[in-house]
Design a protein around this motif. Structure first.
Motif, PDB file in Angstrom:
ATOM      1  N   ALA A  83     -10.141  10.749  17.404  1.00 25.36           N
ATOM      2  CA  ALA A  83     -10.848   9.549  17.845  1.00 25.36           C
ATOM      3  C   ALA A  83      -9.901   8.487  18.398  1.00 25.36           C
ATOM      4  CB  ALA A  83     -11.654   8.963  16.681  1.00 25.36           C
ATOM      5  N   LEU A  84      -8.620   8.541  18.013  1.00 18.21           N
ATOM      6  CA  LEU A  84      -7.653   7.542  18.455  1.00 18.21           C
ATOM      7  C   LEU A  84      -7.131   7.802  19.867  1.00 18.21           C
ATOM      8  CD1 LEU A  84      -5.647   6.985  15.166  1.00 18.21           C
ATOM      9  CD2 LEU A  84      -6.971   5.265  16.402  1.00 18.21           C
ATOM     10  N   GLY A  85      -7.400   8.974  20.390  1.00 20.03           N
ATOM     11  CA  GLY A  85      -6.988   9.264  21.763  1.00 20.03           C
ATOM     12  C   GLY A  85      -5.489   9.260  21.948  1.00 20.03           C
ATOM     13  N   GLU A  86      -4.988   8.358  22.773  1.00 17.17           N
ATOM     14  CA  GLU A  86      -3.568   8.366  23.143  1.00 17.17           C
ATOM     15  C   GLU A  86      -2.645   7.997  21.986  1.00 17.17           C
ATOM     16  OE1 GLU A  86      -3.320   3.838  25.048  1.00 17.17           O
ATOM     17  OE2 GLU A  86      -3.346   5.598  26.364  1.00 17.17           O
ATOM     18  N   ARG A  87      -3.170   7.433  20.920  1.00 10.48           N
ATOM     19  CA  ARG A  87      -2.339   7.103  19.760  1.00 10.48           C
ATOM     20  C   ARG A  87      -2.390   8.191  18.697  1.00 10.48           C
ATOM     21  NH1 ARG A  87      -2.128   1.001  17.707  1.00 10.48           N
ATOM     22  NH2 ARG A  87       0.023   1.678  17.341  1.00 10.48           N
ATOM     23  N   ALA A  88      -2.998   9.337  19.005  1.00 13.08           N
ATOM     24  CA  ALA A  88      -3.183  10.404  18.023  1.00 13.08           C
ATOM     25  C   ALA A  88      -1.859  10.896  17.455  1.00 13.08           C
ATOM     26  CB  ALA A  88      -3.957  11.563  18.642  1.00 13.08           C
ATOM     27  N   ASP A  89      -0.892  11.199  18.309  1.00 10.98           N
ATOM     28  CA  ASP A  89       0.384  11.711  17.820  1.00 10.98           C
ATOM     29  C   ASP A  89       1.098  10.687  16.948  1.00 10.98           C
ATOM     30  OD1 ASP A  89      -0.060  14.080  19.142  1.00 10.98           O
ATOM     31  OD2 ASP A  89       1.186  13.577  20.873  1.00 10.98           O
ATOM     32  N   GLU A  90       1.046   9.438  17.360  1.00 12.09           N
ATOM     33  CA  GLU A  90       1.667   8.371  16.577  1.00 12.09           C
ATOM     34  C   GLU A  90       1.004   8.270  15.205  1.00 12.09           C
ATOM     35  OE1 GLU A  90       2.356   3.507  16.927  1.00 12.09           O
ATOM     36  OE2 GLU A  90       1.239   4.591  18.475  1.00 12.09           O
ATOM     37  N   PHE A  91      -0.305   8.370  15.182  1.00  8.99           N
ATOM     38  CA  PHE A  91      -1.047   8.312  13.922  1.00  8.99           C
ATOM     39  C   PHE A  91      -0.686   9.480  13.005  1.00  8.99           C
ATOM     40  CE2 PHE A  91      -4.844   9.808  11.586  1.00  8.99           C
ATOM     41  CZ  PHE A  91      -5.059   8.717  10.755  1.00  8.99           C
ATOM     42  N   MET A  92      -0.570  10.663  13.553  1.00 10.76           N
ATOM     43  CA  MET A  92      -0.292  11.848  12.743  1.00 10.76           C
ATOM     44  C   MET A  92       1.100  11.811  12.120  1.00 10.76           C
ATOM     45  SD  MET A  92      -2.974  13.708  12.497  1.00 10.76           S
ATOM     46  CE  MET A  92      -2.346  15.307  11.946  1.00 10.76           C
ATOM     47  N   ARG A  93       1.982  11.003  12.638  1.00 11.31           N
ATOM     48  CA  ARG A  93       3.331  10.882  12.060  1.00 11.31           C
ATOM     49  C   ARG A  93       3.357   9.939  10.860  1.00 11.31           C
ATOM     50  NH1 ARG A  93       4.857  11.114  17.637  1.00 11.31           N
ATOM     51  NH2 ARG A  93       4.901   8.829  17.778  1.00 11.31           N
ATOM     52  N   ASP A 129       0.882  -1.170   0.000  1.00  8.53           N
ATOM     53  CA  ASP A 129       0.000   0.000   0.000  1.00  8.53           C
ATOM     54  C   ASP A 129       0.916   1.215   0.000  1.00  8.53           C
ATOM     55  OD1 ASP A 129      -2.028   1.810   0.279  1.00  8.53           O
ATOM     56  OD2 ASP A 129      -2.684   1.130   2.244  1.00  8.53           O
ATOM     57  N   MET A 130       1.145   1.803  -1.180  1.00  8.11           N
ATOM     58  CA  MET A 130       2.166   2.831  -1.325  1.00  8.11           C
ATOM     59  C   MET A 130       1.625   4.226  -1.009  1.00  8.11           C
ATOM     60  SD  MET A 130       4.864   1.121  -2.015  1.00  8.11           S
ATOM     61  CE  MET A 130       5.889   2.571  -2.254  1.00  8.11           C
ATOM     62  N   LEU A 171       2.701   0.169   7.674  1.00  4.95           N
ATOM     63  CA  LEU A 171       2.229   0.259   9.057  1.00  4.95           C
ATOM     64  C   LEU A 171       3.010  -0.675   9.972  1.00  4.95           C
ATOM     65  CD1 LEU A 171      -1.636   0.661   8.677  1.00  4.95           C
ATOM     66  CD2 LEU A 171       0.110   2.413   9.092  1.00  4.95           C
ATOM     67  N   ALA A 172       3.521  -1.764   9.420  1.00  6.49           N
ATOM     68  CA  ALA A 172       4.414  -2.616  10.200  1.00  6.49           C
ATOM     69  C   ALA A 172       5.757  -1.928  10.400  1.00  6.49           C
ATOM     70  CB  ALA A 172       4.596  -3.968   9.508  1.00  6.49           C
ATOM     71  N   GLU A 173       6.257  -1.270   9.331  1.00  4.80           N
ATOM     72  CA  GLU A 173       7.510  -0.520   9.439  1.00  4.80           C
ATOM     73  C   GLU A 173       7.409   0.574  10.497  1.00  4.80           C
ATOM     74  OE1 GLU A 173      10.355   0.109   6.529  1.00  4.80           O
ATOM     75  OE2 GLU A 173      10.267  -2.030   6.994  1.00  4.80           O
ATOM     76  N   ALA A 174       6.230   1.208  10.569  1.00  4.13           N
ATOM     77  CA  ALA A 174       6.027   2.309  11.505  1.00  4.13           C
ATOM     78  C   ALA A 174       5.724   1.825  12.913  1.00  4.13           C
ATOM     79  CB  ALA A 174       4.890   3.204  11.018  1.00  4.13           C
ATOM     80  N   GLY A 175       5.570   0.513  13.089  1.00  2.79           N
ATOM     81  CA  GLY A 175       5.285  -0.020  14.404  1.00  2.79           C
ATOM     82  C   GLY A 175       3.829   0.104  14.825  1.00  2.79           C
ATOM     83  N   TRP A 176       2.944   0.407  13.845  1.00  2.37           N
ATOM     84  CA  TRP A 176       1.529   0.568  14.188  1.00  2.37           C
ATOM     85  C   TRP A 176       0.869  -0.775  14.492  1.00  2.37           C
ATOM     86  CZ3 TRP A 176      -1.422   4.660  15.335  1.00  2.37           C
ATOM     87  CH2 TRP A 176      -2.810   4.474  15.363  1.00  2.37           C
ATOM     88  N   ALA A 177       1.234  -1.785  13.714  1.00  2.00           N
ATOM     89  CA  ALA A 177       0.692  -3.127  13.895  1.00  2.00           C
ATOM     90  C   ALA A 177       1.666  -4.113  13.260  1.00  2.00           C
ATOM     91  CB  ALA A 177      -0.699  -3.252  13.265  1.00  2.00           C
ATOM     92  N   LYS A 178       1.445  -5.386  13.490  1.00  2.00           N
ATOM     93  CA  LYS A 178       2.299  -6.400  12.881  1.00  2.00           C
ATOM     94  C   LYS A 178       1.419  -7.500  12.296  1.00  2.00           C
ATOM     95  CE  LYS A 178       2.947  -8.936  17.241  1.00  2.00           C
ATOM     96  NZ  LYS A 178       3.947  -9.445  18.214  1.00  2.00           N
TER      97      LYS A 178
END
Length: 223
Positions: free
Chosen positions: A92-102, A31-32, A200-207
């Motif tokens: 809506a993501l709450g505590e993961r908001a900053d991580e998501f925005m990156r 997913d590029m 998203l795996a590279e970013a550590g969001w999920a595996k």
């Protein structure tokens, strides 16, 4: 009532090199979100759309419609819609908001081609396969997108599926008829390379979960 007898073509397996190429496309598809400008030739775009159009669909309903978006002003308006929903998703993501925005979510302004995929109006007329599962129109259109994704990898192109948008707002921007529904924005074009694993795996969001955790025998088995 007797059933119609089907006709067949020989069920020969692919040659090993051909088979390996299919699996390579599956495993290297990404997913590029990073694109390098350039162009997609009309011939390549036709091949990709033909690949999508040869996807399976429930009841052979073919519920995919593609809108090619080349106008820069319209692209910027679409990008603004995506950015608006990106901000709302972060909240809506709450505590993961900053991580998501990156995380980079799209390449709408950078890709060579932007395609919107929409489900057409009148889908309720297709009862075959949808009487108890009406969402099969969406599942069928997703098969078309996957076909295009794999074909894009075989062409050496990148493709990204953007779903972060308000469907009603995007539908209005694209002047979709009543009853239609946008399901995807596809960013397509040359890329500097492919991510070695899903971004998203590279970013550590999920595996990626182990396959064994997804497979069961006979009935649902609690893990």
């Amino acid at each position: 009532m007797s059933q119609t007898a089907p006709s067949f073509i020989p069920a020969r397996p692919f040659a090993p090199a051909e088979r390996d190429a299919v699996y390579r496309a599956i495993h290297e598809r990404r997913d590029m979100r990073h694109f390098s400008g350039g162009q997609v030739s009309d011939e390549a775009l036709e091949r990709l759309l033909q690949a999508a159009h040869h996807a399976p669909s429930v009841g052979f309903m073919q519920p995919w419609r593609f809108i090619r978006i080349r106008d820069r002003q319209r692209r910027r308006a679409i990008h603004a819609l995506v950015e608006q929903e990106r901000q709302a998703t972060a909240q809506a993501l709450g505590e993961r908001a900053d991580e998501f925005m990156r995380i980079k979510l799209e390449g709408i302004l950078d890709c060579a081609e932007l395609l919107a995929v929409a489900l057409p109006p009148g889908r309720q007329a297709h009862i075959f396969g949808r009487r108890t599962m009406p969402e099969m129109d969406l599942a069928s259109a997703a098969c078309a997108i996957q076909n295009m994704w794999l074909a894009a990898r075989a062409e050496g192109l990148g493709m990204g599926w953007v779903s972060v948008f308000d469907p009603a707002a995007l539908g209005a921007l694209l002047q979709l008829p009543e009853g239609s529904r946008p399901i995807a924005l596809l960013c397509l074009g040359p890329v500097p390379g492919y991510y070695p694993q899903p971004m998203l795996a590279e970013a550590g969001w999920a595996k990626r979960l182990p396959l064994r955790d997804m497979c069961m025998d006979e009935v649902w088995q609690a893990g």
